[in-house]
Scaffold this active site. Structure first.
Site, PDB file in Angstrom:
ATOM      1  N   GLY A 113     -71.580  -2.166 -37.707  1.00 17.47           N
ATOM      2  CA  GLY A 113     -72.086  -0.809 -37.832  1.00 17.47           C
ATOM      3  C   GLY A 113     -71.169   0.180 -37.151  1.00 17.47           C
ATOM      4  N   GLY A 114     -71.631   1.428 -37.032  1.00 19.07           N
ATOM      5  CA  GLY A 114     -70.802   2.462 -36.443  1.00 19.07           C
ATOM      6  C   GLY A 114     -70.604   2.292 -34.951  1.00 19.07           C
TER       7      GLY A 114
ATOM      8  N   LYS B  49     -75.072  -8.400 -30.191  1.00 14.11           N
ATOM      9  CA  LYS B  49     -74.482  -7.129 -30.599  1.00 14.11           C
ATOM     10  C   LYS B  49     -73.496  -6.705 -29.527  1.00 14.11           C
ATOM     11  CE  LYS B  49     -78.412  -5.476 -33.258  1.00 14.11           C
ATOM     12  NZ  LYS B  49     -79.363  -4.369 -33.480  1.00 14.11           N
TER      13      LYS B  49
ATOM     14  N   ALA C  44     -71.624  -0.930 -33.117  1.00 14.55           N
ATOM     15  CA  ALA C  44     -71.549  -2.305 -32.615  1.00 14.55           C
ATOM     16  C   ALA C  44     -71.331  -3.280 -33.760  1.00 14.55           C
ATOM     17  CB  ALA C  44     -72.834  -2.656 -31.863  1.00 14.55           C
ATOM     18  N   THR C  45     -70.868  -4.462 -33.400  1.00 20.48           N
ATOM     19  CA  THR C  45     -70.724  -5.562 -34.348  1.00 20.48           C
ATOM     20  C   THR C  45     -71.689  -6.667 -33.940  1.00 20.48           C
ATOM     21  OG1 THR C  45     -68.388  -5.061 -34.722  1.00 20.48           O
ATOM     22  CG2 THR C  45     -69.143  -7.249 -35.348  1.00 20.48           C
ATOM     23  N   VAL C  46     -72.363  -7.252 -34.941  1.00 21.76           N
ATOM     24  CA  VAL C  46     -73.360  -8.285 -34.681  1.00 21.76           C
ATOM     25  C   VAL C  46     -72.756  -9.656 -35.008  1.00 21.76           C
ATOM     26  CG1 VAL C  46     -75.694  -9.093 -35.175  1.00 21.76           C
ATOM     27  CG2 VAL C  46     -75.175  -6.648 -35.282  1.00 21.76           C
TER      28      VAL C  46
ATOM     29  N   ASP D 110     -84.980   5.763 -35.998  1.00 21.00           N
ATOM     30  CA  ASP D 110     -84.074   5.356 -37.079  1.00 21.00           C
ATOM     31  C   ASP D 110     -84.725   4.284 -37.946  1.00 21.00           C
ATOM     32  OD1 ASP D 110     -81.771   5.624 -38.549  1.00 21.00           O
ATOM     33  OD2 ASP D 110     -80.641   4.154 -37.402  1.00 21.00           O
TER      34      ASP D 110
END
Length: 612
Positions: free
Chosen positions: A19-20, A39, A22-24, A132
């Site tokens: 995502g903008g 994350k 973080a990376t999972v 969100d």
């Protein structure tokens, strides 16, 4: 995936998504021998972002609910930076599930919405607003249940979505009007997002479509969402009504929070499907079979409704309903059979309707001729002579009639004493004595107008008041406010901008007031003449928020990096609406820091204390 374990404990295995912020990753917890989702925040974030990440992680970790994604751990790796450890959900997000089950039956949407509302109910009860809610942040495990994720990421990402010019580049389609307008949020903002998700599950699109963010933002802020049933024929009415309420422009017209929404959806699911817990269990055990069963039930419902509409000659509505049925079952012989019979049904119906209209015209004609002499009341016996009597026309308002009950409706207050535009005056002979046989008469509504050259006529012209016998045309007030406001005229509410754009006023003096609880009230006294157009463009002054900052004595206190004084501070600190970083520096102790969200016009206490 090779490399050193994260913080010496979590071995990253494969990337699950990016995502903008973080990376999972799918990872193995080496200490507990279990798979988890990790994350990892992207590099380049400042200390403020990392602290917000940690605070949100701690807050969401306190939420214990089967429909909320569980947080296991938070830490910071020397090489990779801050990270968050969550439970790993084996399944898919709601967006992927929707594509797989499309078209999603309304009954399935209601069941999923009920599970989502329960998650928000648990969060709202702890004072957490998600901010969100969208299909990508809703995970559906194989076999159930539904899990709401990304609380912490959503709260932090909000600050990055709002640019320095106020533009919004995030999940705009799911944002409530008040969030786009002022940035304000509440549990009702999350409820609005659930309404958008329910609408999209059923219709395949969000309520306010459009080209570009500016068009979408304007539509969300100024237009009512279309009824779900108008986009998806055959939608059960209880669900149609609830979705409309969730999507109300005014947050006060929506369910107040997730708990109230969950209760309402529980009732809806019970009415259109069955006991919610049992329906949810049946869905998660076999989503495709469950959805197929309700699609078939909906097809039969649409087929029956389409046939009924055709039988009554309503071809336009029948076509919409039957097209919806064809989307569920293309080339259906039942639908094709109904469509082949459509011309014959319409011809026979047209003949019947024509005969009925002819009969109605004949009846109206007879009644009209018979009733006409009764419209002019007879004159009193002593004034039947025409000598000294003149006839004139009195303009009187004819009350509008309710089309359903055929009963008169009260006119608006501003026009109750005058004939509004489009209302025909009633002609009535009014006897007026001119011989003075009985002495002077007190002025009444039927007193003839004063001649224009007389003192009375001059006074009437000077004040702008209409002469007797003339219909009064209301003035028009055109209003624009930023941000939204409730419009009061003479202490009576006329609604909310931007929905309210024009207000009719009777000629004369009026007191205007524009009220937003987060802004200073704006007031003005105006005088308007008949038929005049008056415009007001008002920019309300947003109030400051107050922070009472409690810190160790002697500590230097900073607000967003600017020193506010030495603790204890003499009084509250005034700040702008939004997010702020509060810190305190105590000699010999690591800096104390908190980030808080404040609401305009409200007071909040911020406590910074040294950990024991």
């Amino acid at each position: 995936m090779t490399g050193e374990p994260l913080a010496g404990r979590y071995q990253l295995e494969q990337e699950l998504g990016r995502g903008g912020m973080a990376t999972v990753f799918l990872a193995t917890d080496l200490r507990l021998s279990r798979q988890v989702a990790v994350k990892v925040m992207h590099p380049g974030g400042d200390g403020r972002r990392a602290e917000r990440f940690r605070q949100e992680a701690a807050l969401v970790a306190s939420l214990k609910h089967p429909n909320v994604l569980e947080i296991h751990d938070f830490g910071e790796d020397a090489a990779r930076g801050p990270f968050l450890v969550c439970e790993w959900v084996q399944g898919e997000d709601l967006r992927e599930l929707t594509r797989r089950l499309s078209p999603v039956p309304p009954e399935v949407a209601a069941v999923l919405g009920w599970e989502l509302a329960r998650a928000l109910g648990a969060a709202h009860a702890r004072g957490v607003v998600h901010r969100d809610v969208k299909p990508e942040n809703v995970l559906v495990a194989r076999g159930g249940p539904l899990k709401l994720a990304d609380f912490g990421i959503a709260a932090l990402a909000d600050q990055e979505r709002l640019t320095s010019t106020g533009g919004i580049t995030g999940s705009l389609a799911y944002m409530a009007p008040e969030r786009i307008d002022t940035g304000a949020f509440s549990p009702a903002s999350d409820v609005y997002a659930v309404g958008v998700v329910l609408f999209e599950l059923c219709a395949g699109t969000t309520p306010h479509g459009g080209k570009g963010a500016a068009y979408l933002a304007a539509s969300v802020m100024t237009k009512d969402a279309p009824p779900l049933a108008s986009v998806v024929p055959g939608t059960p009415e209880p669900l149609n009504v609830l979705v409309a309420r969730c999507l109300a422009l005014d947050s006060r017209d929506r369910p107040a929070n997730g708990e109230e929404l969950a209760r309402m959806l529980e009732d809806v699911v019970g009415r259109i499907a069955g006991p919610p817990a049992e329906e949810a269990r049946a869905f998660f055990q076999a989503p495709e079979a469950y959805a197929a069963r309700w699609r078939e039930a909906r097809f039969q419902r649409l087929l029956s409704e389409g046939g009924s509409l055709l039988a009554h000659g309503d071809g336009a509505r029948a076509a919409r309903v039957l097209n919806e049925a064809l989307a569920l079952r293309p080339d259906s012989p039942e639908v094709m059979s109904l469509l082949r019979e459509r011309p014959k049904a319409r011809r026979s119906t047209a003949i019947g309707v024509g005969a009925a209209l002819a009969g109605i015209v004949a009846v109206v004609g007879v009644v009209g001729w018979g009733a006409y002499p009764w419209r002019t009341p007879p004159r009193p016996p002593e004034e039947t002579s025409t000598q000294g009597v003149e006839e004139r026309v009195i303009a009187e308002p004819v009350p509008a009639r309710d089309p359903e009950t055929d009963t008169p409706k009260a006119l608006p207050r501003e026009t109750a004493s005058s004939a509004p535009a489009g209302v025909a005056p009633v002609r009535r002979a009014v006897p007026t004595r001119t011989d003075g046989a009985r002495g002077a008469r007190a002025p009444t509504e039927s007193t003839p107008p004063a001649p224009s050259g007389s003192p009375e006529g001059a006074a009437a012209s000077a004040t702008g008041a209409p002469l007797a016998g003339e219909p009064v045309k209301p003035a028009t007030l055109r209003v624009t406010t930023r941000p939204w406001a409730e419009v009061f005229v003479d202490d009576q509410s006329r609604g909310y901008t931007p929905r309210v754009r024009e207000v009719n006023l009777s000629p004369g003096t009026h007191r205007l007031r524009f009220v937003n609880p987060q802004c200073d009230t704006w007031e003005e006294v105006i005088q308007v003449a008949a038929g005049e157009l008056v415009s007001r463009e008002v920019k309300l002054q947003v109030r400051k928020a107050e922070m009472v900052i409690v810190a160790p004595a002697g500590a230097r206190v900073f607000v967003d990096g600017v020193e506010a004084g030495v603790a204890p501070l003499p009084g509250p600190v005034n700040v702008e609406h939004g997010s702020h970083v509060i810190s305190a520096r105590v000699p010999g102790v690591a800096p104390l820091q908190r980030e808080v969200d404040v609401v305009a016009g409200k007071r909040i206490e911020v406590v910074l204390e040294v950990a024991p």
